[in-house]
Design a protein around this motif. Structure first.
Motif, PDB file in Angstrom:
ATOM      1  N   GLY A 350       0.873   2.216  -1.584  1.00 38.86           N
ATOM      2  CA  GLY A 350       2.164   2.307  -0.930  1.00 38.86           C
ATOM      3  C   GLY A 350       3.044   1.138  -1.327  1.00 38.86           C
ATOM      4  O   GLY A 350       2.546   0.068  -1.720  1.00 38.86           O
ATOM      5  N   ILE A 351       4.351   1.341  -1.255  1.00 33.20           N
ATOM      6  CA  ILE A 351       5.305   0.274  -1.588  1.00 33.20           C
ATOM      7  C   ILE A 351       5.755  -0.388  -0.298  1.00 33.20           C
ATOM      8  O   ILE A 351       6.198   0.292   0.643  1.00 33.20           O
ATOM      9  N   GLU A 352       5.626  -1.683  -0.268  1.00 32.52           N
ATOM     10  CA  GLU A 352       5.911  -2.449   0.944  1.00 32.52           C
ATOM     11  C   GLU A 352       7.022  -3.452   0.662  1.00 32.52           C
ATOM     12  O   GLU A 352       7.048  -4.098  -0.393  1.00 32.52           O
ATOM     13  N   SER A 353       7.964  -3.552   1.604  1.00 31.54           N
ATOM     14  CA  SER A 353       9.043  -4.533   1.467  1.00 31.54           C
ATOM     15  C   SER A 353       8.552  -5.893   1.926  1.00 31.54           C
ATOM     16  O   SER A 353       7.922  -6.026   2.974  1.00 31.54           O
ATOM     17  N   GLU A 354       8.853  -6.924   1.136  1.00 30.86           N
ATOM     18  CA  GLU A 354       8.411  -8.262   1.504  1.00 30.86           C
ATOM     19  C   GLU A 354       9.191  -8.807   2.700  1.00 30.86           C
ATOM     20  O   GLU A 354       8.761  -9.730   3.374  1.00 30.86           O
ATOM     21  N   PHE A 365       1.852   6.756  -3.626  1.00 35.22           N
ATOM     22  CA  PHE A 365       1.455   7.517  -4.821  1.00 35.22           C
ATOM     23  C   PHE A 365      -0.039   7.323  -5.049  1.00 35.22           C
ATOM     24  O   PHE A 365      -0.639   6.338  -4.607  1.00 35.22           O
ATOM     25  N   GLU A 366      -0.620   8.277  -5.746  1.00 37.94           N
ATOM     26  CA  GLU A 366      -2.071   8.296  -5.956  1.00 37.94           C
ATOM     27  C   GLU A 366      -2.377   8.161  -7.443  1.00 37.94           C
ATOM     28  O   GLU A 366      -1.766   8.825  -8.282  1.00 37.94           O
ATOM     29  N   VAL A 367      -3.348   7.314  -7.761  1.00 37.75           N
ATOM     30  CA  VAL A 367      -3.740   7.072  -9.147  1.00 37.75           C
ATOM     31  C   VAL A 367      -5.157   7.600  -9.356  1.00 37.75           C
ATOM     32  O   VAL A 367      -6.095   7.181  -8.664  1.00 37.75           O
ATOM     33  N   GLY A 435      -6.297  -4.606  -7.976  1.00 42.26           N
ATOM     34  CA  GLY A 435      -7.627  -4.010  -8.021  1.00 42.26           C
ATOM     35  C   GLY A 435      -8.246  -4.104  -6.648  1.00 42.26           C
ATOM     36  O   GLY A 435      -7.552  -4.326  -5.637  1.00 42.26           O
ATOM     37  N   VAL A 436      -9.554  -3.924  -6.578  1.00 40.67           N
ATOM     38  CA  VAL A 436     -10.248  -4.035  -5.291  1.00 40.67           C
ATOM     39  C   VAL A 436     -10.209  -5.489  -4.843  1.00 40.67           C
ATOM     40  O   VAL A 436     -10.728  -6.375  -5.528  1.00 40.67           O
ATOM     41  N   GLN A 437      -9.572  -5.751  -3.706  1.00 40.79           N
ATOM     42  CA  GLN A 437      -9.405  -7.092  -3.133  1.00 40.79           C
ATOM     43  C   GLN A 437      -8.679  -8.033  -4.097  1.00 40.79           C
ATOM     44  O   GLN A 437      -8.883  -9.244  -4.064  1.00 40.79           O
ATOM     45  N   ILE A 450       3.058  -3.777  -3.975  1.00 47.94           N
ATOM     46  CA  ILE A 450       2.279  -2.535  -4.019  1.00 47.94           C
ATOM     47  C   ILE A 450       0.963  -2.802  -3.318  1.00 47.94           C
ATOM     48  O   ILE A 450       0.180  -3.667  -3.742  1.00 47.94           O
ATOM     49  N   ARG A 451       0.733  -2.090  -2.211  1.00 46.72           N
ATOM     50  CA  ARG A 451      -0.463  -2.290  -1.399  1.00 46.72           C
ATOM     51  C   ARG A 451      -1.402  -1.084  -1.524  1.00 46.72           C
ATOM     52  O   ARG A 451      -0.933   0.056  -1.611  1.00 46.72           O
ATOM     53  N   MET A 452      -2.717  -1.354  -1.557  1.00 45.05           N
ATOM     54  CA  MET A 452      -3.697  -0.274  -1.585  1.00 45.05           C
ATOM     55  C   MET A 452      -3.871   0.270  -0.166  1.00 45.05           C
ATOM     56  O   MET A 452      -4.204  -0.472   0.763  1.00 45.05           O
TER      57      MET A 452
END
Length: 557
Positions: A350-354, A365-367, A435-437, A450-452
């Motif tokens: 997801g896209i997050e505003s700072e 979006f999904e990858v 990536g992961v963490q 961009i947050r997972m």
């Protein structure tokens, strides 16, 4: 070279030691006759002038054949120290894998080409050389030996008789004719094939045992041909296919004609509370023990393919693939050999505003980690581009990011985010490594992040794709080899000559092995007759021969 004519009139090839017909020694060599290959002339010992002769002589040598076998055994042993390239994890780079897993020895193993040993050109040359050696060595010995045994006469030269290892003689008695007939019946009762000529006898038994080694060679040659056929296209296939749950993959080796779908992958564990014969072993095992793993698969065949349209698949059958229960079709079998549980499959971002630390209007979006898109066009004119994707991230020796393989075990993605109003063709976006963490900003401060949001995992089944049209050839060669082994091991060729000449009865015997049995058969001929006994001329220094016959000046009892 000119043939050598014996006094009996038979023309022998140059280099013959014993006449093929009467057995007269054509060369004076030793006290006893050299009966190996019946004293015939072998090509390798006769012709040594031309290049063809030298090549023939080289490959007909038993020593050369043994050295080729030793080289094959040593190289094959080295090839088993580490797994061949076809057995390393799919997607691994062999140039990196062997060094990382096995250190310096692994790197040397790869550099010398042992990771693909059994398909290497020099290994194929060794197998071909062994086959050539077997063919030439067999022809060099079989043809003259067959000719000598076929041409042998009943009446043999006196020198031939006296040079046999088992020999005896005595004066002719009045009962000689009757004794010969009694001996003939006794030998026929022992299943000897008896031939008679001018009152002389030749009893022969087990000649077929002499061909055992050559039958061995034929079987081994067929076996080698079967092994070499594996490197011809379409004859042999041994490959892997990894299929995720819910996915359909093309089956290698079918030219894109057949596909397999992984409907569900199951892993069953032994129940520690259930009492069964494995309970004691399960109690000692700390980790869970797998009792069964299987793939519920569907086989498809491509029905048609039209330009500009997707491939249409026709369902063939459903099958539960388990260990030793493959899915078989068109000579191809799919075996259950491996699996991976909970492999990373999809990341949702997801896209997050700072500014407010909240998602921008739930834009996400999904990858797909196995086949990611390079560009994602989102709502409100947001765009995300993937600059680099490392499925199994690591830092190489040059200090640069790279991937070990294409399996998403440790994925890293470099994103470039373009907010509304930023032209991707003219302006640079906000670049992040995720990536992961892991979430790092790579080009200064960002207004967005961009947050997972979610991670999806899936089970993956590993199937071996195997086709072997060479197996019937290899089995046939193995059966023929065993027939030759039994033929040459459990039977032996025995011959007994009885003849009258110059007022004496001469008896001689020869066996290619098991001389004790031959001596027992000769000893039986003395029962109820006046035939002479026979001595083993290798044991003449003893007071008594192995048959218990006292020695006399005539060499018989």
């Amino acid at each position: 070279m000119n043939k050598v004519t014996c006094e009996c009139g038979h023309k022998n090839p140059f280099g013959t030691y014993l006449c093929e017909s009467c057995g007269k020694p054509l060369k004076e060599d030793g006290r006893l006759a050299n009966m190996r290959y019946e004293g015939v002339a072998r090509r390798s010992q006769t012709y040594k002038k031309t290049i063809v002769d030298r090549v023939w002589n080289f490959f007909s040598s038993v020593k050369v054949g043994i050295w080729i076998i030793v080289l094959l055994l040593v190289s094959s042993s080295i090839g088993t120290l580490f797994p061949q390239e076809m057995y390393i994890p799919p997607g691994e780079d062999p140039s990196l894998y062997y060094a990382q897993e096995y250190g310096i020895l692994g790197q040397l193993y790869y550099d010398l080409g042992f990771h693909n040993l059994y398909s290497s050109w020099w290994y194929m040359l060794l197998i071909a050389a062994l086959g050539i050696s077997l063919v030439i060595a067999s022809l060099d010995r079989f043809v003259p030996l067959y000719r000598a045994l076929k041409n042998q006469r009943v009446t043999r030269h006196a020198a031939f008789m006296k040079k046999q290892r088992v020999f005896g003689e005595a004066p002719i008695a009045d009962s000689t004719d009757k004794d010969f007939q009694t001996a003939k019946k006794a030998l026929e009762k022992k299943r000897y094939k008896v031939r008679e000529e001018n009152g002389n006898l030749l009893a022969e038994k087990g000649r077929f045992a002499r061909w055992g080694p050559y039958v061995n060679h034929i079987g081994l040659i067929i076996f080698l041909i079967g092994g070499m056929l594996r490197f011809f296209p379409g004859m042999y296939l041994d490959d892997y296919v990894w299929v995720r749950e819910g996915d359909t993959e093309v089956i290698t080796g079918t030219n894109g004609e057949y596909f397999v779908e992984n409907n569900e992958f199951l892993v069953e564990l032994y129940d520690e509370e259930q009492e069964d014969i494995f309970q004691e072993a399960l109690t000692r095992q700390n980790a869970p023990v797998v009792s069964n793993y299987q793939t519920s698969a569907t086989l498809y065949k491509r029905s048609s393919e039209t330009l500009g349209s997707e491939t249409e698949l026709e369902k063939i059958e459903d099958h539960d693939i388990r260990v030793n229960h493959p899915l078989t079709f068109e000579g191809i079998s799919l075996y259950q050999v491996d699996y991976r549980l909970n492999e990373l499959s999809n990341f949702t971002f997801g896209i997050e505003s700072e500014d407010n630390q909240e998602n921008v209007e739930n834009i996400s979006f999904e990858v797909d980690l196995t086949d990611p898109q390079m560009l994602y066009e989102l709502d409100n004119d947001y765009q995300v581009e993937i600059i680099e994707y490392f499925p199994n991230f690591y830092i190489n020796d040059d200090g640069e990011p790279s991937t070990l393989n294409r399996v998403p075990d440790n994925p890293r993605i470099i994103f470039e985010l373009f907010p509304p109003g930023v032209d991707p063709e003219q302006d640079s976006g906000e670049i992040s490594l995720i990536g992961v963490q892991v979430n790092e900003e790579l080009n200064g401060e960002h207004d967005h992040a961009i947050r997972m949001l979610d991670v999806e995992m899936v089970d993956v089944t590993g199937l071996t794709v195997r086709r072997d049209h060479t197996l019937p050839v290899i089995i046939t060669g193995g059966i023929i080899f065993m027939i030759g082994l039994v033929q040459g091991s459990y039977w032996h060729h025995r011959r007994i000559w009885l003849q009258r000449k110059d007022g004496k009865i001469m008896i001689a015997g020869h066996a290619n092995k098991n001389w004790h049995a031959l001596k027992k058969d000769i000893a039986l001929l003395r029962s109820g007759t006046n035939l002479p006994g026979a001595l083993d001329q290798l044991d003449e220094e003893k007071d008594e021969d192995p048959l218990g016959n006292k020695k006399t000046n005539e060499g018989g009892g």
